[in-house]
Write a protein that holds these residues in place. Sequence first.
Motif, PDB file in Angstrom:
ATOM      1  N   GLN A   1       0.829  -1.204   0.000  1.00 10.78           N
ATOM      2  CA  GLN A   1       0.000   0.000   0.000  1.00 10.78           C
ATOM      3  C   GLN A   1       0.866   1.258   0.000  1.00 10.78           C
ATOM      4  OE1 GLN A   1      -2.483  -0.668   3.436  1.00 10.78           O
ATOM      5  NE2 GLN A   1      -4.096  -1.650   2.223  1.00 10.78           N
ATOM      6  N   GLU A   2       1.958   1.211   0.734  1.00 11.68           N
ATOM      7  CA  GLU A   2       2.883   2.346   0.778  1.00 11.68           C
ATOM      8  C   GLU A   2       3.531   2.565  -0.592  1.00 11.68           C
ATOM      9  OE1 GLU A   2       7.060   3.160   2.988  1.00 11.68           O
ATOM     10  OE2 GLU A   2       5.428   2.440   4.270  1.00 11.68           O
ATOM     11  N   TYR A   3       3.961   1.479  -1.237  1.00 13.29           N
ATOM     12  CA  TYR A   3       4.560   1.596  -2.575  1.00 13.29           C
ATOM     13  C   TYR A   3       3.550   2.152  -3.578  1.00 13.29           C
ATOM     14  CZ  TYR A   3       8.654  -1.167  -1.147  1.00 13.29           C
ATOM     15  OH  TYR A   3       9.789  -1.623  -0.547  1.00 13.29           O
ATOM     16  N   VAL A   4       2.326   1.668  -3.517  1.00  9.08           N
ATOM     17  CA  VAL A   4       1.292   2.134  -4.442  1.00  9.08           C
ATOM     18  C   VAL A   4       0.992   3.609  -4.193  1.00  9.08           C
ATOM     19  CG1 VAL A   4      -1.147   1.888  -5.068  1.00  9.08           C
ATOM     20  CG2 VAL A   4       0.290  -0.135  -4.807  1.00  9.08           C
ATOM     21  N   LYS A   5       0.937   4.007  -2.940  1.00  9.82           N
ATOM     22  CA  LYS A   5       0.690   5.411  -2.607  1.00  9.82           C
ATOM     23  C   LYS A   5       1.808   6.299  -3.150  1.00  9.82           C
ATOM     24  CE  LYS A   5      -0.266   8.470   1.281  1.00  9.82           C
ATOM     25  NZ  LYS A   5      -0.420   8.585   2.736  1.00  9.82           N
ATOM     26  N   GLN A   6       3.059   5.863  -2.992  1.00 10.70           N
ATOM     27  CA  GLN A   6       4.186   6.643  -3.505  1.00 10.70           C
ATOM     28  C   GLN A   6       4.141   6.730  -5.031  1.00 10.70           C
ATOM     29  OE1 GLN A   6       7.631   4.692  -1.901  1.00 10.70           O
ATOM     30  NE2 GLN A   6       7.395   5.584   0.130  1.00 10.70           N
ATOM     31  N   ALA A   7       3.798   5.630  -5.685  1.00 12.53           N
ATOM     32  CA  ALA A   7       3.715   5.629  -7.149  1.00 12.53           C
ATOM     33  C   ALA A   7       2.594   6.560  -7.610  1.00 12.53           C
ATOM     34  CB  ALA A   7       3.488   4.212  -7.666  1.00 12.53           C
ATOM     35  N   ALA A   8       1.456   6.527  -6.931  1.00 14.43           N
ATOM     36  CA  ALA A   8       0.335   7.394  -7.295  1.00 14.43           C
ATOM     37  C   ALA A   8       0.707   8.867  -7.111  1.00 14.43           C
ATOM     38  CB  ALA A   8      -0.894   7.046  -6.459  1.00 14.43           C
ATOM     39  N   GLU A   9       1.411   9.178  -6.049  1.00 12.61           N
ATOM     40  CA  GLU A   9       1.849  10.557  -5.822  1.00 12.61           C
ATOM     41  C   GLU A   9       2.821  10.998  -6.913  1.00 12.61           C
ATOM     42  OE1 GLU A   9       0.939  12.977  -3.689  1.00 12.61           O
ATOM     43  OE2 GLU A   9      -0.651  11.625  -3.037  1.00 12.61           O
ATOM     44  N   ALA A  10       3.718  10.097  -7.320  1.00 14.67           N
ATOM     45  CA  ALA A  10       4.677  10.427  -8.380  1.00 14.67           C
ATOM     46  C   ALA A  10       3.948  10.698  -9.688  1.00 14.67           C
ATOM     47  CB  ALA A  10       5.689   9.302  -8.552  1.00 14.67           C
ATOM     48  N   VAL A  11       2.957   9.887 -10.003  1.00 17.49           N
ATOM     49  CA  VAL A  11       2.178  10.089 -11.223  1.00 17.49           C
ATOM     50  C   VAL A  11       1.399  11.396 -11.146  1.00 17.49           C
ATOM     51  CG1 VAL A  11       0.241   9.188 -12.556  1.00 17.49           C
ATOM     52  CG2 VAL A  11       2.038   7.648 -11.789  1.00 17.49           C
ATOM     53  N   LYS A  12       0.795  11.668 -10.008  1.00 20.37           N
ATOM     54  CA  LYS A  12       0.026  12.907  -9.835  1.00 20.37           C
ATOM     55  C   LYS A  12       0.934  14.120 -10.007  1.00 20.37           C
ATOM     56  CE  LYS A  12      -2.946  15.268  -6.519  1.00 20.37           C
ATOM     57  NZ  LYS A  12      -3.550  15.221  -5.192  1.00 20.37           N
ATOM     58  N   THR A  13       2.125  14.069  -9.434  1.00 23.06           N
ATOM     59  CA  THR A  13       3.080  15.166  -9.570  1.00 23.06           C
ATOM     60  C   THR A  13       3.491  15.348 -11.025  1.00 23.06           C
ATOM     61  OG1 THR A  13       3.908  14.751  -7.335  1.00 23.06           O
ATOM     62  CG2 THR A  13       5.324  16.030  -8.798  1.00 23.06           C
ATOM     63  N   ALA A  14       3.737  14.247 -11.715  1.00 22.08           N
ATOM     64  CA  ALA A  14       4.131  14.322 -13.126  1.00 22.08           C
ATOM     65  C   ALA A  14       3.013  14.935 -13.966  1.00 22.08           C
ATOM     66  CB  ALA A  14       4.504  12.939 -13.641  1.00 22.08           C
ATOM     67  N   PHE A  15       1.773  14.499 -13.760  1.00 24.01           N
ATOM     68  CA  PHE A  15       0.650  15.052 -14.518  1.00 24.01           C
ATOM     69  C   PHE A  15       0.453  16.537 -14.214  1.00 24.01           C
ATOM     70  CE2 PHE A  15      -1.377  10.680 -15.067  1.00 24.01           C
ATOM     71  CZ  PHE A  15      -0.999  10.600 -16.395  1.00 24.01           C
ATOM     72  N   THR A  16       0.611  16.931 -12.966  1.00 27.90           N
ATOM     73  CA  THR A  16       0.479  18.332 -12.596  1.00 27.90           C
ATOM     74  C   THR A  16       1.550  19.170 -13.271  1.00 27.90           C
ATOM     75  OG1 THR A  16      -0.467  17.720 -10.457  1.00 27.90           O
ATOM     76  CG2 THR A  16       0.420  19.945 -10.644  1.00 27.90           C
ATOM     77  N   THR A  17       2.782  18.670 -13.283  1.00 28.26           N
ATOM     78  CA  THR A  17       3.879  19.387 -13.925  1.00 28.26           C
ATOM     79  C   THR A  17       3.627  19.553 -15.413  1.00 28.26           C
ATOM     80  OG1 THR A  17       5.426  18.509 -12.293  1.00 28.26           O
ATOM     81  CG2 THR A  17       6.367  19.374 -14.325  1.00 28.26           C
ATOM     82  N   VAL A  18       3.172  18.488 -16.052  1.00 26.42           N
ATOM     83  CA  VAL A  18       2.892  18.551 -17.488  1.00 26.42           C
ATOM     84  C   VAL A  18       1.724  19.493 -17.756  1.00 26.42           C
ATOM     85  CG1 VAL A  18       2.047  17.212 -19.451  1.00 26.42           C
ATOM     86  CG2 VAL A  18       3.874  16.309 -18.024  1.00 26.42           C
ATOM     87  N   ASN A  19       0.694  19.412 -16.942  1.00 27.79           N
ATOM     88  CA  ASN A  19      -0.497  20.240 -17.139  1.00 27.79           C
ATOM     89  C   ASN A  19      -0.188  21.724 -16.979  1.00 27.79           C
ATOM     90  OD1 ASN A  19      -3.223  20.696 -17.649  1.00 27.79           O
ATOM     91  ND2 ASN A  19      -3.758  20.613 -15.484  1.00 27.79           N
ATOM     92  N   GLU A  20       0.722  22.066 -16.086  1.00 28.10           N
ATOM     93  CA  GLU A  20       1.053  23.459 -15.831  1.00 28.10           C
ATOM     94  C   GLU A  20       2.161  23.980 -16.746  1.00 28.10           C
ATOM     95  OE1 GLU A  20       1.996  23.509 -11.689  1.00 28.10           O
ATOM     96  OE2 GLU A  20      -0.104  23.364 -11.068  1.00 28.10           O
ATOM     97  N   SER A  21       2.713  23.145 -17.576  1.00 26.05           N
ATOM     98  CA  SER A  21       3.829  23.569 -18.424  1.00 26.05           C
ATOM     99  C   SER A  21       3.366  24.560 -19.484  1.00 26.05           C
ATOM    100  CB  SER A  21       4.472  22.355 -19.096  1.00 26.05           C
ATOM    101  OG  SER A  21       3.607  21.826 -20.073  1.00 26.05           O
ATOM    102  N   GLU A  22       4.315  25.330 -19.992  1.00 22.42           N
ATOM    103  CA  GLU A  22       4.018  26.314 -21.027  1.00 22.42           C
ATOM    104  C   GLU A  22       3.541  25.635 -22.304  1.00 22.42           C
ATOM    105  OE1 GLU A  22       3.379  29.862 -22.800  1.00 22.42           O
ATOM    106  OE2 GLU A  22       3.921  29.569 -20.712  1.00 22.42           O
ATOM    107  N   ALA A  23       4.115  24.482 -22.623  1.00 24.87           N
ATOM    108  CA  ALA A  23       3.709  23.758 -23.834  1.00 24.87           C
ATOM    109  C   ALA A  23       2.247  23.335 -23.749  1.00 24.87           C
ATOM    110  CB  ALA A  23       4.599  22.541 -24.036  1.00 24.87           C
TER     111      ALA A  23
END
Length: 93
Positions: free
Chosen positions: A35-57
Motif C-alpha cells: 500500500q505504501e509503494y502504491v501510494k508513492q507511485a500514485a503521488e509520483a504520477v500525480k506530480t508528473a501530470f500536474t507538472t505537465v499540465n502546468e507547463s508552457e507547452a
Amino acid sequence: MKVSILLLLVCTAILAVGARADAPDKTDEMVKKVQEYVKQAAEAVKTAFTTVNESEAAQQARRWLSDNTDLVKQQLARLREQLVGLWKVTPTA
C-alpha cells in the motif's frame, strides 16, 4: 507515465515485498508495504501530470486547440450551408 509502467511497478513492488516476507504471519506487514509503494507511485504520477499540465507547452496547446476549434466550427457551418443549398437545388424525381 504510462499505465503499463505503473502496473509493472506495482507488480514489482508486490513481488519484492513477497520475497522479503519470511513467514506467512507477516502478510499484514506485506500488505502495508505494498500500500505504501502504491501510494508513492500514485503521488509520483500525480506530480508528473500536474507538472505537465502546468507547463508552457500544455498551455500553448490548449490555446491552439481553442483557437482552431472556432475555425473548424466556422468551416463546418459554411459546409452545412453549402450542403443545404445543394439539397434545395437537386431536382426530385
